[in-house]
Write a protein that holds these residues in place. Structure first.
Motif, short mmCIF file in Angstrom:
data_model
loop_
_atom_site.label_atom_id
_atom_site.label_comp_id
_atom_site.label_asym_id
_atom_site.label_seq_id
_atom_site.Cartn_x
_atom_site.Cartn_y
_atom_site.Cartn_z
N UNK A 158 0.81 -1.23 0.00
CA UNK A 158 0.00 0.00 0.00
C UNK A 158 0.84 1.28 0.00
N UNK A 159 2.11 1.18 0.37
CA UNK A 159 2.96 2.36 0.31
C UNK A 159 3.46 2.65 -1.11
N UNK B 229 11.52 10.08 -4.34
CA UNK B 229 10.30 10.87 -4.13
C UNK B 229 10.59 12.18 -3.41
N UNK B 230 11.64 12.19 -2.59
CA UNK B 230 12.00 13.44 -1.91
C UNK B 230 12.67 14.40 -2.88
N UNK C 41 16.15 8.01 3.91
CA UNK C 41 14.81 8.57 3.76
C UNK C 41 14.81 9.98 3.15
N UNK C 42 15.90 10.71 3.36
CA UNK C 42 15.95 12.08 2.85
C UNK C 42 16.36 12.13 1.40
N UNK D 208 19.71 3.94 7.69
CA UNK D 208 18.33 3.68 7.22
C UNK D 208 17.35 4.76 7.68
N UNK E 130 5.82 -9.28 2.41
CA UNK E 130 6.46 -8.55 3.49
C UNK E 130 7.05 -7.25 2.95
N UNK E 131 6.91 -6.20 3.74
CA UNK E 131 7.41 -4.88 3.37
C UNK E 131 8.45 -4.39 4.36
N UNK E 132 9.14 -3.33 3.96
CA UNK E 132 10.16 -2.66 4.76
C UNK E 132 11.41 -3.54 4.88
N UNK F 246 14.22 -3.42 6.45
CA UNK F 246 14.79 -3.76 7.76
C UNK F 246 13.97 -4.84 8.46
N UNK F 247 12.66 -4.76 8.31
CA UNK F 247 11.79 -5.76 8.94
C UNK F 247 11.99 -7.12 8.28
N UNK G 32 5.98 1.27 -2.50
CA UNK G 32 7.44 1.31 -2.43
C UNK G 32 8.01 -0.07 -2.76
#
Lengths: 215, 215
Positions: free
Chosen positions: B50-51, B113-114, B108-109, B103, B65-67, B69-70, B53
């Motif tokens: 849903x993100x 998209x940023x 993230x910066x 991370x 599974x997403x993310x 690191x997770x 990404x």
């Protein structure tokens, strides 16, 4: 075990750690730093945390730990009860993914140093700050609302009816959102979880307005 | 176990997962998405993530599974050998803290998209993109160099002489830095670690230019 938390009342990552320490029933000494006054950029603090960021957790043995997510995983390993992560690997992956959606997609873009930088570089004013902050919150919270509403694992809290790592990150971010008056009601599942968390002393006592350095 | 990795060759978080899967000796099907063409924003992909990404890891049982690191923590729990984290709690906290410095403070910066958003909002051009990207890399890499140089735990790699989660995040970020021609040699400890990692097949095979969708 004597613990010293180097932190700032309004820092979202500091709020996470305060909640986690409260949930684990661990006392700590509270040392406050005013970010805007550069108190985390002194030589003394940089020796504790070379990034010049809060929070840091200083232990009785002198060891200093950085990065709120790493510290919470450490707390979980050293003080496993009550748990912040479910027992099953799939559940743990889901809880961590929700935590990282907030910790890696929302918070890093919206902290003080980034808002300061877009002002320095691009002349962003308070209105632009609010628009920037709101954009990154909505991008992730919109997706998180879909996931939480969709997933059968969602209960009273992000994952079932016990609080955990995802709830801690969510709670701290919603408090952060209030700086820019973002209305959580637009995400009804998230709002319900936040309201239930806010009724729990370990969370409420960690909230920014309830800290000794709150202004 | 059949695994499908939804990813993009240049995505730093995708690189992390490719390294982790290689280190664990797990085969996967490679499905590529072109971010600039909006291929992660289709209804089909949003149902997976849903993100919108990358990466997502889809399992034989249909669970997605997403993310990154997770997913890496999940891999570590379900396929513990070879380990990505040390055995002792202090070591695990240190490795995770280094991973999260990258991370949560750098990546993230600096993602697409940023960079797109600072162009939309503030008219940032390619020169401003490079300045923005470089600023956030340097802020964390300067501190990380101090830590890695200072800490007795640093070895051939970020933590001792075995590779792990911190090295994975570092390796992916250094590849990301090359998009803006950032010279790693200004951080000699980091540069040494990167060069040693780049000589390991599990890392090298996961590098962006070695992927089927690389352009």
């Amino acid at each position: 075990m004597s613990l010293t938390l180097h932190n700032f009342f309004r820092s979202s990552t500091s709020t996470r750690l305060r909640v986690a320490l409260n949930l684990k029933g661990l006392d700590y000494d509270y040392v406050a730093y005013v970010l805007r006054k550069g108190e985390t950029r002194t030589a003394k603090y940089l020796a504790i945390n070379p990034q010049g960021l809060v929070p840091s957790l200083e232990r009785e043995d002198g060891r200093v730990m950085n990065q709120s997510l790493a510290i919470m995983e450490w707390l979980e390993e050293v003080h496993p009860n009550p748990p912040l992560l479910p027992k099953d690997a799939d559940g743990r992956a889901r809880v961590r993914a929700i935590a990282y959606m907030i910790a890696c997609e929302v918070h890093p873009l919206n902290n003080l140093r980034v808002l300061g930088y877009i002002t320095d570089k691009f002349g962003a004013d308070e209105t632009a700050h609010k628009e920037w902050f709101t954009h990154w919150v909505a991008m992730t919270f919109d997706a998180l609302e879909v996931m939480l509403d969709r997933d059968s694992e969602t209960g009273d809290f992000c994952h079932g009816d016990e609080v955990g790592l995802a709830d801690i990150c969510l709670y701290a971010q919603v408090w952060n959102n209030r700086r820019f008056a973002i209305d959580t009601a637009q995400w009804p599942t998230i709002a319900g979880i936040f309201n239930r968390l806010d009724a729990i002393a370990a969370f409420r006592d960690a909230a920014p307005p309830n800290q000794p350095d709150a202004v």
